[in-house]
Design an enzyme around this catalytic site. Structure first.
Site, PDB file in Angstrom:
ATOM      1  N   ASN A 138       0.865  -1.182   0.000  1.00  0.00           N
ATOM      2  CA  ASN A 138       0.000   0.000   0.000  1.00  0.00           C
ATOM      3  C   ASN A 138       0.901   1.232   0.000  1.00  0.00           C
ATOM      4  O   ASN A 138       1.445   1.610   1.028  1.00  0.00           O
ATOM      5  CB  ASN A 138      -0.897  -0.029   1.246  1.00  0.00           C
ATOM      6  CG  ASN A 138      -1.882   1.125   1.263  1.00  0.00           C
ATOM      7  OD1 ASN A 138      -1.832   2.005   0.398  1.00  0.00           O
ATOM      8  ND2 ASN A 138      -2.762   1.129   2.238  1.00  0.00           N
ATOM      9  N   ARG A 172      -2.648  -2.091  -3.467  1.00  0.00           N
ATOM     10  CA  ARG A 172      -3.897  -1.384  -3.186  1.00  0.00           C
ATOM     11  C   ARG A 172      -3.937  -0.115  -4.042  1.00  0.00           C
ATOM     12  O   ARG A 172      -3.004   0.685  -4.017  1.00  0.00           O
ATOM     13  CB  ARG A 172      -3.967  -1.002  -1.716  1.00  0.00           C
ATOM     14  CG  ARG A 172      -5.189  -0.151  -1.431  1.00  0.00           C
ATOM     15  CD  ARG A 172      -5.230   0.354  -0.021  1.00  0.00           C
ATOM     16  NE  ARG A 172      -6.438   1.111   0.180  1.00  0.00           N
ATOM     17  CZ  ARG A 172      -6.465   2.356   0.668  1.00  0.00           C
ATOM     18  NH1 ARG A 172      -5.360   2.961   1.025  1.00  0.00           N
ATOM     19  NH2 ARG A 172      -7.618   2.975   0.814  1.00  0.00           N
ATOM     20  N   HIS A 203     -13.182   2.472  -0.134  1.00  0.00           N
ATOM     21  CA  HIS A 203     -13.189   1.421   0.904  1.00  0.00           C
ATOM     22  C   HIS A 203     -13.837   0.137   0.383  1.00  0.00           C
ATOM     23  O   HIS A 203     -14.283  -0.699   1.167  1.00  0.00           O
ATOM     24  CB  HIS A 203     -13.985   1.839   2.168  1.00  0.00           C
ATOM     25  CG  HIS A 203     -13.362   2.924   2.977  1.00  0.00           C
ATOM     26  ND1 HIS A 203     -14.097   3.742   3.803  1.00  0.00           N
ATOM     27  CD2 HIS A 203     -12.077   3.314   3.135  1.00  0.00           C
ATOM     28  CE1 HIS A 203     -13.302   4.599   4.417  1.00  0.00           C
ATOM     29  NE2 HIS A 203     -12.059   4.365   4.029  1.00  0.00           N
ATOM     30  N   ARG A 259     -13.037  14.991   7.563  1.00  0.00           N
ATOM     31  CA  ARG A 259     -13.837  15.370   6.384  1.00  0.00           C
ATOM     32  C   ARG A 259     -15.284  15.656   6.776  1.00  0.00           C
ATOM     33  O   ARG A 259     -15.831  15.013   7.655  1.00  0.00           O
ATOM     34  CB  ARG A 259     -13.835  14.252   5.340  1.00  0.00           C
ATOM     35  CG  ARG A 259     -12.475  13.933   4.792  1.00  0.00           C
ATOM     36  CD  ARG A 259     -12.584  12.935   3.621  1.00  0.00           C
ATOM     37  NE  ARG A 259     -11.299  12.361   3.332  1.00  0.00           N
ATOM     38  CZ  ARG A 259     -11.044  11.046   3.332  1.00  0.00           C
ATOM     39  NH1 ARG A 259     -12.000  10.174   3.602  1.00  0.00           N
ATOM     40  NH2 ARG A 259      -9.845  10.602   3.055  1.00  0.00           N
ATOM     41  N   GLU A 306      -7.969  -5.475   5.186  1.00  0.00           N
ATOM     42  CA  GLU A 306      -7.813  -5.129   3.773  1.00  0.00           C
ATOM     43  C   GLU A 306      -6.636  -5.869   3.141  1.00  0.00           C
ATOM     44  O   GLU A 306      -6.682  -6.218   1.969  1.00  0.00           O
ATOM     45  CB  GLU A 306      -7.690  -3.612   3.621  1.00  0.00           C
ATOM     46  CG  GLU A 306      -9.040  -2.942   3.852  1.00  0.00           C
ATOM     47  CD  GLU A 306      -8.994  -1.421   3.813  1.00  0.00           C
ATOM     48  OE1 GLU A 306      -8.642  -0.840   4.850  1.00  0.00           O
ATOM     49  OE2 GLU A 306      -9.309  -0.840   2.775  1.00  0.00           O
TER      50      GLU A 306
END
Ligand code: AMP
Length: 392
Positions: free
Chosen positions: A7, A88, A177, A236, A379
């Site tokens: 990643n 990823r 996601h 956010r 993940e």
């Protein structure tokens, strides 16, 4: 056989060597502060942790050091046991509805999609390029965060704006996601022994997103063109009237970049409560801080609103699953959300909700109309398994 999962972020590379069958993490580590004066490389294998402070000028230098550590500290990456390198990738645009074997064309697509993933895709690309150079004999697979949502029904992924402009600028809901939502919803199906479930997955960590999944297929998700839309997040805004942009532009003279920074990095829990770490927000709330209390109320309200909307969209709801940092750890968030759903027959088992565990678990009572679960996301394992789907 194992899969090396990579990643690459703008200034970091996280990696994990995973056994896709057992789910075991065999080795893991990270490269931090790439491009800064002093960086750091960490590697963990068989209980031994190695950390080296060193300048890491670019992703290539970082990955070279990681491969050296694999050879020095183990396990060897050159003994033929690695089946694939899984990368990823945040933004796969309209091109990818599943994982893809990386070749020059796939690499070109990831580059072409930089305008839609400006924060992430350039770093992923840097990681892929050096990894392909350094490990040329192993197949590389790109696993896209958006892929699970490529099949959303048109009415769910279409924004109600001028069609020509949307077409010309690739404006639609892509979601994010997706690797986590796919993995978690799949685990819930296995756990409950049903493949026809109508379920909602709440991936709530520093970034946060909800998805509605029917019989294994995503039918709605809260993140949009970018990860900014939807739930309240660490920094956010999530949903906000787009006219706030026009208003602040006109009235406060803020530039597009300033608004981007405000919405993406200085809003959410940080904007409301002064901190994006939910543990701190909860502690402040417990100490009587009113801003933290309001922030928490806004956070829970948004979650409840999405759950109601998605239940209506699916025409029913069998399971709600909490995952990621807050979903897996905050019994308070889970309790407050479920209390609000009591009129719909949701019954949380308070004792089960309060157990701290890294395991998958049902936390509702047997008579709850909707099952409530905690399923830790993984993940890396999901990327490893999807990589194996591609290389066989
Ligand atoms: P993630 O992005 O999935 O790594 O999640 C990070 C978020 O999880 C941060 O906001 C953390 O504060 C939050 N988190 C981790 N542990 C807890 C906890 N025990 N209670 C509340 N929030 C937590």
């Amino acid at each position: 056989m194992t899969v090396l999962v990579i990643n690459s972020g703008s200034s970091s590379i996280k990696y994990q060597l995973v056994d896709p069958e057992s789910g075991e993490s065999i080795a893991a580590g990270l490269v931090e502060r790439i491009g800064e004066e002093m960086g750091r490389v960490e590697h963990e294998y068989a209980g031994e942790e190695t950390a080296i402070d060193m300048p890491v000028p670019d992703h290539g230098a970082g990955l070279r050091e990681v491969l050296r550590l694999f050879e020095e500290k183990g396990p060897s990456l050159t003994d033929g046991s690695i089946a694939a390198v899984g990368h990823r990738i945040v933004q796969g645009g309209k091109y990818f509805d599943g994982p893809a074997l990386v070749d020059d064309e796939v690499q070109g697509r990831i580059e072409e999609l930089i305008p839609l993933g400006p924060l992430h895709n350039p770093a992923h690309l840097a990681g892929i390029k050096v990894a392909r150079e350094l490990l040329p004999d192993i197949p590389h697979v790109a696993v896209f965060d958006t892929a699970f949502f490529q099949g959303l029904p048109a009415e769910a992924h279409t924004y109600a704006i001028d069609r020509d402009i949307a077409e010309k600028h690739s404006i639609r809901r892509y979601g994010a996601h997706g690797t986590s939502h796919r993995f978690v919803s799949g685990e819930v199906s296995k756990l409950l022994g049903r493949d026809d479930l109508k379920q909602i997955v709440l991936h709530i960590g520093n970034g946060a997103s909800a998805s509605a999944v029917v019989a294994g297929k995503a039918v709605e998700t809260s993140m949009g063109l970018t990860p900014l839309e939807g739930l309240v997040m660490g920094t956010r805004t999530g949903d906000i009237d787009p006219a706030v942009v026009f208003h602040l532009g006109r009235e406060a003279g803020m530039s597009i970049d300033e608004l981007d920074d405000l919405f993406n990095r200085r809003s959410g829990m940080k904007g409301l409560a002064g901190d994006n770490d939910m543990r701190i927000v909860e502690a402040k709330m417990d100490a009587g801080d009113e801003n933290a209390k309001l922030a928490f109320d806004v956070y829970v309200h948004r979650l409840v609103k999405y759950i109601g909307a998605y239940a209506a969209v699916m025409g029913g709801l069998d399971a709600i699953t909490f995952t990621a940092g807050i979903g897996e750890n905050s019994n308070t968030v889970r309790r407050l959300v479920c209390e609000r759903l009591a009129p719909f027959g949701v019954r949380l088992d308070g004792a089960k909700n309060d157990v701290r565990s890294k395991g998958q678990r049902v936390i509702s009572t047997p008579d709850s109309t909707i099952a409530v679960l905690v399923v830790p996301t993984n993940e890396e394992l999901a990327i490893a398994r999807q990589s194996m789907e591609v290389v066989g």
